[in-house]
Design a protein around this motif. Structure first.
Motif, short mmCIF file in Angstrom:
data_model
loop_
_atom_site.label_atom_id
_atom_site.label_comp_id
_atom_site.label_asym_id
_atom_site.label_seq_id
_atom_site.Cartn_x
_atom_site.Cartn_y
_atom_site.Cartn_z
N THR A 181 7.41 53.97 -10.60
CA THR A 181 7.46 54.41 -9.21
C THR A 181 6.69 53.44 -8.32
O THR A 181 5.52 53.15 -8.57
N GLY A 182 7.38 52.93 -7.30
CA GLY A 182 6.77 52.03 -6.35
C GLY A 182 7.04 50.57 -6.58
O GLY A 182 6.67 49.74 -5.75
N ASP A 183 7.74 50.22 -7.69
CA ASP A 183 7.97 48.79 -7.92
C ASP A 183 9.06 48.22 -7.03
O ASP A 183 9.18 47.01 -6.88
N MET A 184 9.87 49.09 -6.41
CA MET A 184 10.90 48.63 -5.47
C MET A 184 11.13 49.68 -4.40
O MET A 184 11.19 50.87 -4.69
N ILE A 185 11.24 49.22 -3.15
CA ILE A 185 11.67 50.09 -2.07
C ILE A 185 12.85 49.42 -1.38
O ILE A 185 13.03 48.21 -1.46
N LYS A 186 13.67 50.23 -0.75
CA LYS A 186 14.80 49.72 0.02
C LYS A 186 14.40 49.69 1.49
O LYS A 186 14.03 50.74 2.06
N ASN A 187 14.48 48.51 2.09
CA ASN A 187 14.21 48.42 3.52
C ASN A 187 15.48 48.16 4.31
O ASN A 187 15.45 47.73 5.45
N GLY A 188 16.61 48.45 3.69
CA GLY A 188 17.90 48.34 4.34
C GLY A 188 19.00 48.56 3.33
O GLY A 188 18.76 48.66 2.12
N ARG A 189 20.21 48.67 3.83
CA ARG A 189 21.39 48.83 2.97
C ARG A 189 22.56 48.09 3.61
O ARG A 189 22.64 47.96 4.84
N ARG A 190 23.47 47.65 2.77
CA ARG A 190 24.69 47.03 3.28
C ARG A 190 25.61 48.07 3.89
O ARG A 190 25.56 49.25 3.52
N GLY A 191 26.46 47.63 4.79
CA GLY A 191 27.49 48.49 5.32
C GLY A 191 28.65 48.59 4.35
O GLY A 191 28.81 47.76 3.44
N THR A 192 29.49 49.60 4.53
CA THR A 192 30.67 49.76 3.69
C THR A 192 31.90 49.98 4.57
O THR A 192 31.89 50.84 5.46
N PHE A 268 34.77 46.35 1.53
CA PHE A 268 33.72 45.39 1.87
C PHE A 268 32.36 46.07 1.72
O PHE A 268 32.18 47.20 2.17
N ARG A 269 31.41 45.38 1.12
CA ARG A 269 30.00 45.70 1.27
C ARG A 269 29.41 44.55 2.08
O ARG A 269 29.33 43.43 1.60
N PHE A 270 29.09 44.84 3.34
CA PHE A 270 28.78 43.76 4.26
C PHE A 270 27.36 43.81 4.79
O PHE A 270 26.76 44.89 4.92
N CYS A 271 26.83 42.63 5.04
CA CYS A 271 25.46 42.50 5.51
C CYS A 271 25.44 42.35 7.03
O CYS A 271 26.48 42.41 7.69
N THR A 272 24.26 42.14 7.55
CA THR A 272 24.10 42.07 9.00
C THR A 272 24.61 40.76 9.59
O THR A 272 24.62 40.59 10.82
N GLU A 273 25.06 39.82 8.74
CA GLU A 273 25.65 38.58 9.23
C GLU A 273 27.11 38.76 9.65
O GLU A 273 27.69 37.88 10.29
N SER A 274 27.73 39.86 9.25
CA SER A 274 29.10 40.17 9.65
C SER A 274 29.13 41.53 10.32
O SER A 274 28.22 42.34 10.16
N THR A 275 30.21 41.77 11.06
CA THR A 275 30.43 43.08 11.65
C THR A 275 31.73 43.65 11.12
O THR A 275 32.60 42.91 10.63
N ALA A 276 31.88 44.95 11.24
CA ALA A 276 33.12 45.58 10.79
C ALA A 276 34.31 44.99 11.54
O ALA A 276 35.37 44.72 10.95
#
Length: 395
Positions: A181-192, A268-276
């Protein structure tokens, strides 16, 4: 037995297979009401698929005109669980919380009833020591995270936004850790972003292809091009956007008929470099260039979100280090979560929970050694955010 373990067991014992809540929220609301929280039920959806939602908030009672509004810390999660699968394969009844070999077994033990129990007990301990904090504390809980996610957190966030509710920090109790517990946190998620592409041809006898038009043959060059495309390069927080086909189906089942159409499902699993919108435009450009007769239906499952290192990330990282000695890894990997809805209203959203190796599996479990540290990390995070608030008020 610790209060966190007791509450986790009480929640696991309620068979809240999505969208059922099985009265989990009532149990939690009672605990929160005793702490001065104001409970609001925001249930939604048709009677045949009724979703239970709880928004519960404890106002600080303070104002700070010099520094602006008192900040709100939200604990978010879901009480619903996925179906159990074959009961005979479980080592114990999935809705009878069982302690065995240093682990707590039961559906929801990791995803995410223990996190919710840890939320509640952490807040109880924090308020026992700090009865008049300079923080508003809130809970946003739903029974529609493992299901369609239409009438759960999304609805609550929309209602809060409509009435001008302000959220500053949010911790989602998703199981994000890997080994401890605590070795990883998510500070964001990809879009779908999903698409259902239907390419039309002309059905005919397979021996007379000149009298037909095979949509599979027509679609393959375009699909090959799409599969090879580089959509973006990602960034420091996200891997590059990916495009994957999940299903191709066409034809009548007979081997001597050219089908009249073929349907391809993709995502698509897309990051903040692309938009829907940019992704949609690029796909249509390929299909049009190949002169396909097609129909394409789009479903945007969620936008990407990112919380850069700042007040919340630093507080959580420090809390983890204090409790476990671990240097936590920031990650945006994995699927979607309700954080995508909350991020539309709250500028700082992270996900932190126990190890996820057994989630959705037969014999889902959490190590007993992970339970109290999780609760303590949540409490320490509140303490650190409270210290920030007091320092700001004194400045």
């Amino acid at each position: 037995m610790s209060p966190t373990l007791q509450l986790a067991q009480a929640l696991i014992a309620r068979p809240s297979v999505t969208p059922s809540d099985a009265d989990c929220l009532d149990l939690i609301a009672q605990r929160l009401q005793a702490l001065g929280f104001i409970n609001e039920r925001m249930d939604s959806g048709p009677e045949s698929f009724r979703v239970s939602n709880l928004w519960s908030k404890r106002p600080s009672g303070h104002t700070n005109a010099a520094q602006g509004a008192i900040k709100t810390v939200v604990f978010a999660g879901h009480t619903d669980v996925v179906p159990t699968g074959p009961l005979a394969q479980w080592g114990s009844d999935p809705f009878v919380p069982t302690l065995r070999d240093g682990k707590l077994y039961g559906r929801g033990a990791s995803d995410m009833k223990t996190s919710i129990a840890a939320f509640v007990v952490a807040v109880e301990e924090f308020l026992a020591h700090t009865p008049a904090p300079l923080l508003d504390i809130a809970f946003l809980l739903t029974s529609d995270e493992e299901g369609p996610s239409v009438d759960g957190t999304k609805v609550v966030v929309e209602r809060l936004a409509a009435r001008g509710e302000r959220l500053d920090y949010c911790i989602v109790g998703e199981p994000t850790s890997v080994k401890r517990t605590g070795d990883m946190i998510k500070n964001g998620r990809r879009g779908t972003l999903s698409g259902k592409l239907t390419v039309r041809g002309i059905q005919g006898h397979i021996a007379y292809p000149h009298l037909a038009r095979n949509p599979i043959h027509q679609a393959v060059p375009a699909l090959t091009e799409l599969a090879a495309m580089r959509w973006d390069e990602g960034n420091a927080f996200f891997p590059p956007t990916s495009w994957q086909m999940s299903n191709i189906h066409g034809g009548t089942g007979a081997s001597n008929i050219i089908p009249g159409e073929v349907t391809i499902d993709f995502n698509f699993r897309f990051c903040t470099e692309s938009t829907a919108e940019s992704l949609k435009q690029r796909v249509h450009a390929v299909l049009d260039r190949h002169e396909l007769e097609y129909e394409l239906q789009w479903t945007l499952g969620g936008q990407p979100f990112l919380t850069p290192p700042g007040e919340l990330v630093q507080a959580v990282q420090e809390a983890i280090a204090q409790e476990t000695g671990l240097g936590t890894e920031l990650s945006t990997t994995g699927g979607t979560s309700d954080g995508r809805f909350i991020a539309t209203l709250c500028p700082q959203v992270i996900e932190l929970g126990p190890p996820n190796a057994s989630i959705h599996k037969i014999d889902e479990h959490i190590a007993l050694a992970d339970i109290e540290p999780l609760k303590n990390i949540y409490r320490r995070t509140l303490e650190l955010l409270e210290a920030q608030a007091r320092a700001g008020a004194a400045a």
